[in-house]
Write an enzyme that holds these catalytic residues in place. Structure first.
Site, PDB file in Angstrom:
ATOM      1  N   CYS A  33       0.824  -1.221   0.000  1.00 31.21           N
ATOM      2  CA  CYS A  33       0.000   0.000   0.000  1.00 31.21           C
ATOM      3  C   CYS A  33       0.856   1.267   0.000  1.00 31.21           C
ATOM      4  CB  CYS A  33      -0.939   0.000   1.201  1.00 31.21           C
ATOM      5  SG  CYS A  33      -0.060   0.044   2.762  1.00 31.21           S
ATOM      6  N   CYS A 107      -2.455  -3.647   8.631  1.00 27.61           N
ATOM      7  CA  CYS A 107      -2.052  -2.297   9.050  1.00 27.61           C
ATOM      8  C   CYS A 107      -1.499  -2.319  10.473  1.00 27.61           C
ATOM      9  CB  CYS A 107      -3.228  -1.336   8.976  1.00 27.61           C
ATOM     10  SG  CYS A 107      -4.113  -1.413   7.417  1.00 27.61           S
TER      11      CYS A 107
HETATM   12 FE1  FES Z   1      -1.479   0.452   4.287  1.00 32.92          FE
HETATM   13 FE2  FES Z   1      -3.284   0.367   6.124  1.00 32.92          FE
HETATM   14  S1  FES Z   1      -3.624   0.278   3.975  1.00 32.92           S
HETATM   15  S2  FES Z   1      -1.161   0.330   6.396  1.00 32.92           S
END
Ligand code: FES
Length: 126
Positions: A33, A107
């Site tokens: 991400c 996360c």
């Molecule tokens: Fe990357 Fe939450 S989507 S840490």
């Protein structure tokens, strides 16, 4: 989707910022991400308790869960000995927030990993 605690910590995060001359820092990122988290710790020594985290702050470039878990992990680690803080796990951070949606569990990895990296950094510098 998000627990009340996650929303509280996301909207009013605790311990956000930087520590000047920290005892240790830990930075981790999620390559998928692209989120980044940095944790600063100040360690003091107490005759009876040993080495403990007297102050802790974080900077996070990331999603709501990453910010909420950063805030929670700093609350959990503050005042703990460094050995106790090393035992704070990904799951315990998520549990303390009343759970995270399954798709957001990764996360919480960033928060405990950044804390552990900051403690390792402190130990290396000693
Ligand atoms: Fe990357 Fe939450 S989507 S840490």
């Amino acid at each position: 989707m998000y627990s009340r605690k996650v929303i509280e910590h996301f909207t009013r995060p605790h311990n956000q910022g930087v520590i000047k001359n920290p005892s240790g820092t830990g930075m981790v990122g999620n390559p998928v991400c692209g989120d980044l988290m940095k944790i600063y710790i100040k360690v003091k020594k107490d005759k009876t308790a040993g080495e403990f985290i007297s102050d802790i702050k974080f900077e996070t470039l990331g999603c709501a869960s990453a910010i909420a878990t950063s805030s929670m992990v700093t609350d959990m680690a503050k005042g703990k000995t460094i050995d106790e803080a090393m035992k704070i796990s990904r799951d315990s951070v998520a549990e303390s927030l009343g759970g995270l949606p399954p798709i957001k569990m990764h996360c919480s990895n960033l928060a405990s990993d950044a804390l552990h990296a900051a403690i390792e950094d402190y130990r290396k510098k000693k």
